[in-house]
Write an enzyme that holds these catalytic residues in place. Sequence first.
Site, PDB file in Angstrom:
ATOM      1  N   PRO A   1       0.845  -1.203   0.000  1.00  0.00           N
ATOM      2  CA  PRO A   1       0.000   0.000   0.000  1.00  0.00           C
ATOM      3  C   PRO A   1       0.876   1.247   0.000  1.00  0.00           C
ATOM      4  O   PRO A   1       1.953   1.267   0.624  1.00  0.00           O
ATOM      5  CB  PRO A   1      -0.796  -0.123   1.299  1.00  0.00           C
ATOM      6  CG  PRO A   1      -0.721  -1.565   1.674  1.00  0.00           C
ATOM      7  CD  PRO A   1       0.597  -2.052   1.176  1.00  0.00           C
TER       8      PRO A   1
ATOM      9  N   TYR B   1      -8.479 -11.400 -22.609  1.00  0.00           N
ATOM     10  CA  TYR B   1      -8.839 -12.375 -21.590  1.00  0.00           C
ATOM     11  C   TYR B   1     -10.348 -12.583 -21.567  1.00  0.00           C
ATOM     12  O   TYR B   1     -11.122 -11.734 -22.009  1.00  0.00           O
ATOM     13  CB  TYR B   1      -8.323 -11.915 -20.226  1.00  0.00           C
ATOM     14  CG  TYR B   1      -6.822 -11.906 -20.164  1.00  0.00           C
ATOM     15  CD1 TYR B   1      -6.109 -13.101 -20.103  1.00  0.00           C
ATOM     16  CD2 TYR B   1      -6.101 -10.714 -20.199  1.00  0.00           C
ATOM     17  CE1 TYR B   1      -4.716 -13.108 -20.062  1.00  0.00           C
ATOM     18  CE2 TYR B   1      -4.711 -10.713 -20.161  1.00  0.00           C
ATOM     19  CZ  TYR B   1      -4.030 -11.900 -20.099  1.00  0.00           C
ATOM     20  OH  TYR B   1      -2.659 -11.924 -20.074  1.00  0.00           O
TER      21      TYR B   1
ATOM     22  N   GLU C   1     -17.823 -17.655 -18.212  1.00  0.00           N
ATOM     23  CA  GLU C   1     -18.917 -17.966 -19.135  1.00  0.00           C
ATOM     24  C   GLU C   1     -18.403 -18.119 -20.565  1.00  0.00           C
ATOM     25  O   GLU C   1     -18.814 -19.036 -21.292  1.00  0.00           O
ATOM     26  CB  GLU C   1     -19.978 -16.858 -19.081  1.00  0.00           C
ATOM     27  CG  GLU C   1     -20.755 -16.814 -17.775  1.00  0.00           C
ATOM     28  CD  GLU C   1     -20.090 -15.914 -16.745  1.00  0.00           C
ATOM     29  OE1 GLU C   1     -20.765 -15.541 -15.770  1.00  0.00           O
ATOM     30  OE2 GLU C   1     -18.897 -15.586 -16.900  1.00  0.00           O
TER      31      GLU C   1
ATOM     32  N   HIS D   1      -4.718 -20.706  -9.345  1.00  0.00           N
ATOM     33  CA  HIS D   1      -4.691 -19.388  -8.706  1.00  0.00           C
ATOM     34  C   HIS D   1      -5.498 -18.415  -9.558  1.00  0.00           C
ATOM     35  O   HIS D   1      -5.211 -18.223 -10.748  1.00  0.00           O
ATOM     36  CB  HIS D   1      -3.252 -18.907  -8.544  1.00  0.00           C
ATOM     37  CG  HIS D   1      -2.457 -19.756  -7.592  1.00  0.00           C
ATOM     38  ND1 HIS D   1      -1.109 -19.991  -7.741  1.00  0.00           N
ATOM     39  CD2 HIS D   1      -2.834 -20.432  -6.474  1.00  0.00           C
ATOM     40  CE1 HIS D   1      -0.693 -20.775  -6.761  1.00  0.00           C
ATOM     41  NE2 HIS D   1      -1.727 -21.053  -5.976  1.00  0.00           N
TER      42      HIS D   1
ATOM     43  N   GLU E   1      -4.304 -15.589 -12.157  1.00  0.00           N
ATOM     44  CA  GLU E   1      -3.372 -15.958 -13.229  1.00  0.00           C
ATOM     45  C   GLU E   1      -4.137 -16.245 -14.514  1.00  0.00           C
ATOM     46  O   GLU E   1      -4.241 -17.380 -14.972  1.00  0.00           O
ATOM     47  CB  GLU E   1      -2.513 -17.134 -12.758  1.00  0.00           C
ATOM     48  CG  GLU E   1      -1.693 -16.766 -11.528  1.00  0.00           C
ATOM     49  CD  GLU E   1      -0.975 -17.932 -10.869  1.00  0.00           C
ATOM     50  OE1 GLU E   1      -0.940 -19.020 -11.476  1.00  0.00           O
ATOM     51  OE2 GLU E   1      -0.460 -17.752  -9.757  1.00  0.00           O
TER      52      GLU E   1
ATOM     53  N   LYS F   1      -6.433 -25.751 -30.899  1.00  0.00           N
ATOM     54  CA  LYS F   1      -5.580 -26.251 -31.981  1.00  0.00           C
ATOM     55  C   LYS F   1      -5.767 -27.753 -32.194  1.00  0.00           C
ATOM     56  O   LYS F   1      -5.791 -28.226 -33.342  1.00  0.00           O
ATOM     57  CB  LYS F   1      -4.109 -25.938 -31.678  1.00  0.00           C
ATOM     58  CG  LYS F   1      -3.795 -24.458 -31.634  1.00  0.00           C
ATOM     59  CD  LYS F   1      -4.160 -23.763 -32.936  1.00  0.00           C
ATOM     60  CE  LYS F   1      -3.947 -22.276 -32.868  1.00  0.00           C
ATOM     61  NZ  LYS F   1      -4.411 -21.569 -34.085  1.00  0.00           N
TER      62      LYS F   1
ATOM     63  N   ARG G   1      -6.217 -14.564  -5.302  1.00  0.00           N
ATOM     64  CA  ARG G   1      -5.435 -15.767  -5.618  1.00  0.00           C
ATOM     65  C   ARG G   1      -6.158 -17.068  -5.245  1.00  0.00           C
ATOM     66  O   ARG G   1      -6.151 -18.037  -6.001  1.00  0.00           O
ATOM     67  CB  ARG G   1      -4.103 -15.689  -4.870  1.00  0.00           C
ATOM     68  CG  ARG G   1      -3.250 -16.969  -4.865  1.00  0.00           C
ATOM     69  CD  ARG G   1      -2.012 -16.739  -4.015  1.00  0.00           C
ATOM     70  NE  ARG G   1      -1.257 -17.945  -3.741  1.00  0.00           N
ATOM     71  CZ  ARG G   1      -0.083 -18.257  -4.289  1.00  0.00           C
ATOM     72  NH1 ARG G   1       0.439 -17.458  -5.199  1.00  0.00           N
ATOM     73  NH2 ARG G   1       0.555 -19.348  -3.942  1.00  0.00           N
TER      74      ARG G   1
ATOM     75  N   HIS H   1       0.694 -21.862 -14.606  1.00  0.00           N
ATOM     76  CA  HIS H   1       0.651 -20.737 -13.676  1.00  0.00           C
ATOM     77  C   HIS H   1       1.337 -19.559 -14.363  1.00  0.00           C
ATOM     78  O   HIS H   1       1.854 -19.681 -15.472  1.00  0.00           O
ATOM     79  CB  HIS H   1       1.385 -21.068 -12.378  1.00  0.00           C
ATOM     80  CG  HIS H   1       0.710 -22.116 -11.540  1.00  0.00           C
ATOM     81  ND1 HIS H   1      -0.011 -21.822 -10.411  1.00  0.00           N
ATOM     82  CD2 HIS H   1       0.639 -23.466 -11.673  1.00  0.00           C
ATOM     83  CE1 HIS H   1      -0.493 -22.935  -9.877  1.00  0.00           C
ATOM     84  NE2 HIS H   1      -0.104 -23.952 -10.629  1.00  0.00           N
TER      85      HIS H   1
ATOM     86  N   GLU I   1       5.433 -22.020 -15.365  1.00  0.00           N
ATOM     87  CA  GLU I   1       5.165 -20.626 -15.030  1.00  0.00           C
ATOM     88  C   GLU I   1       5.318 -19.821 -16.323  1.00  0.00           C
ATOM     89  O   GLU I   1       6.399 -19.756 -16.907  1.00  0.00           O
ATOM     90  CB  GLU I   1       6.151 -20.128 -13.974  1.00  0.00           C
ATOM     91  CG  GLU I   1       5.959 -20.742 -12.601  1.00  0.00           C
ATOM     92  CD  GLU I   1       4.882 -20.027 -11.789  1.00  0.00           C
ATOM     93  OE1 GLU I   1       4.465 -18.923 -12.202  1.00  0.00           O
ATOM     94  OE2 GLU I   1       4.463 -20.572 -10.765  1.00  0.00           O
TER      95      GLU I   1
END
Length: 757
Positions: free
Chosen positions: A71, A120, A124, A177, A180, A193, A234, A305, A379
């Site tokens: 913060p 993104y 739904e 998570h 991500e 694909k 997360r 991730h 990752e």
Amino acid sequence: MPWHKWWLPVLTLALVCAPLAAQETTPVRYDNYKLVRVAIKHTGQIDQVHALGAQLMSEGEGLGPVDYLIPPESMPALQKLQVPYRVLNDNIQAAIDAERASMARSRAVSPLDPDWFADYKTLEQVNAKLNQMAADRPDLATVFEVGRSFEDRPIYGIRISGPGAGKPAIMFNGCHHAREWISVMVPMWIADKLVYEYDSDARIQAVVDQIEFFIIPVVNVDGFVYSQVERLWRKNRRPAPPGYSCMGVDLNRNYATGWSVPGGSSASPCSEEYHGTAPFSEPETVAMRDFTLAHPQIVATQSYHNFSQLIMSPYGHTTALPPEHEFFMELNKGQHEAILAVHGVTYEYGPTCTTIYRVSGGDVDWYYVERGIFSFCIELRDTGTYQFLLPADQIIPTCEENMAAALYLAEWFTTPVKFAFPDGLPTRLTPDTPENVTVKVIAVGDTLDVASPRLYSRIGSGGAFTESTLIPLGGNLYQATLPPTPCGRTLEYYFSAATTAGVVGVSPQDAPNTTYDTFAVPIVIVLNEPLSTNPGWTTQGQWAWGVPAGLAGDPQAGYTDGTVYGYNLNGAYTNNMPEYHLTTGPIDCTGLTDTRLSFWRWLGVEKSAWDHAYVRISNDGSTWTNVWENPSTTLIDTAWEYQELDISGVADNQATVYLRWTMGTTDSADVFCGWNIDDVLVRGLDPDGCPPVLGDLNCDGALNVFDIDPFVLALVDAAGYAAAFPTCDRMLADANGDGQVDVFDIDPFVMLLISGD
């Protein structure tokens, strides 16, 4: 209506059950929150940072660099802690606002539109696309329900496979998570694909016909929905336990293997790594467990991730290595190379615990330990200033490079018999001496015929292979003995084994068309410096010989024994340090080929984006070539590590070769111990060290059909032979060894030629 549902077509309403728990709809804001990388030196500092209201933004936390969201009002207090830190992003809300604006501008694309991957997507939209793929190709794809979440949402997956049964299966999953989001898009791209390019891409069709794919794009469905409101959420959405105000369990700390092992999860409900009240306390992990138990044909899993660009394998909860470590590293490296070939982006790789952090109760370890599954975690991007807020223009490139890795992984499992060589394969042979090779053989998803492993070898090419049985050493280890090979000759060999069902595998994969080759030639050591005394190499800056000073975690003794020590960067390297070098004197490598440098190291250095460690070589003392540099992840050795480097490109046949270890430049934040080196060795091959081969009349180092004409010339015209081959010895034609070159050598020469000896 929440902002993320404005486009929703009527079709989707039938696809998602209404959650039992109401969701907040007012987006949480992080105005002027700072994304900060903190250099944690001891565990007490973690609690101090938490007390500032920091939110963990790394996959885990421990000693070394850890990212937090701070913060704005807590920044002065962070400065007072006097821990090194770096601000990566001065206002994380700006990235969140840009992401939301991009999604708001995007049109309601059809699940079939290539632009579906331009931004993104909501849960739904993900589920709608899964159903569209199954509707378009019912011969290949079927949507299934894995289980249900805490808030009673269905967790959907899609099964993709061509005709036939009894195949090995691979499971890809994303979004353990919630924040991500790129981990959702990658498995969706893979599914897209496999379904839509099955008819047009021969490689895809081949793997879909041989492998059964289970793709589960969103494991943490409740958290993913809530992350549309609180972008950096997360965990799942389990209510806070009595006495706490913090919701949620970290699903990737809730699997049974290694659950609650200290350092890799937390017992505090307010921790981002809260492991829950017990293994599999959460319905989402129970669903994943039960699905896996119900499908014993699964031989591999890949969990996605972000962020960090890493490919990781077992173990996460311990630094111990798994029994199949060599196979895991082969697969890690293969995926790394597949990814690199697409856009030139590097994903480092290795066991989870030593590659990123300790992860206790992660899915990768449970799949491997409890089910014998080859399990991995990737990752994904970003390693910069956005972390979980990977910009939308990075979605497709990230998907493309990871599709390449997924295809490599799938192809590896199309054949069950696999070979590994824990001690490596010899790069050269000691002349006329047998050499043992340790071979590890497994049958993935099948049963190995333990009596079947074989070695096939021959000296030279063109002749028949000699078959020999491998000696069992216990478990899945065997010993092969390479036969004595004359100096200057090449040994060709390969391995085979079979399952109890009679499926044969070979190594290399297309043997005997391709074989392993090694050359019998003397080895010469030109530098063997144990550094037990100071050899007087040139040092700069903090470089010194002897016991280092000033930093916990530095080795206090050399590799060889507990009293002597090599060279080191004496104490922690300083901030903003320029390049400082340790440089050897000249080394004579005249006449050598395949020159190698080996040494033992204990190195601590932050990732190459900020701090730099190099090994360099020169053959003139002024022009230096990098032969190694620290990777793009923080590297902290906790024990002496062996390192071997190929320096042949600069050192071969050079009379003056210099080696240099460099530290610097460094940044202004984290500091570690830097270089410690011991037991330095330089060796090479001497191709001229073999005696001449009897019958090798053209002096190419081998006896073969190309020696017939020179032999005839040596037999009938001594002067002509001397003129044609001035550097060769005519007496190599004396095949019967009577001191004369005459007709009595013809039959012995033919025998030598036929036998290859």
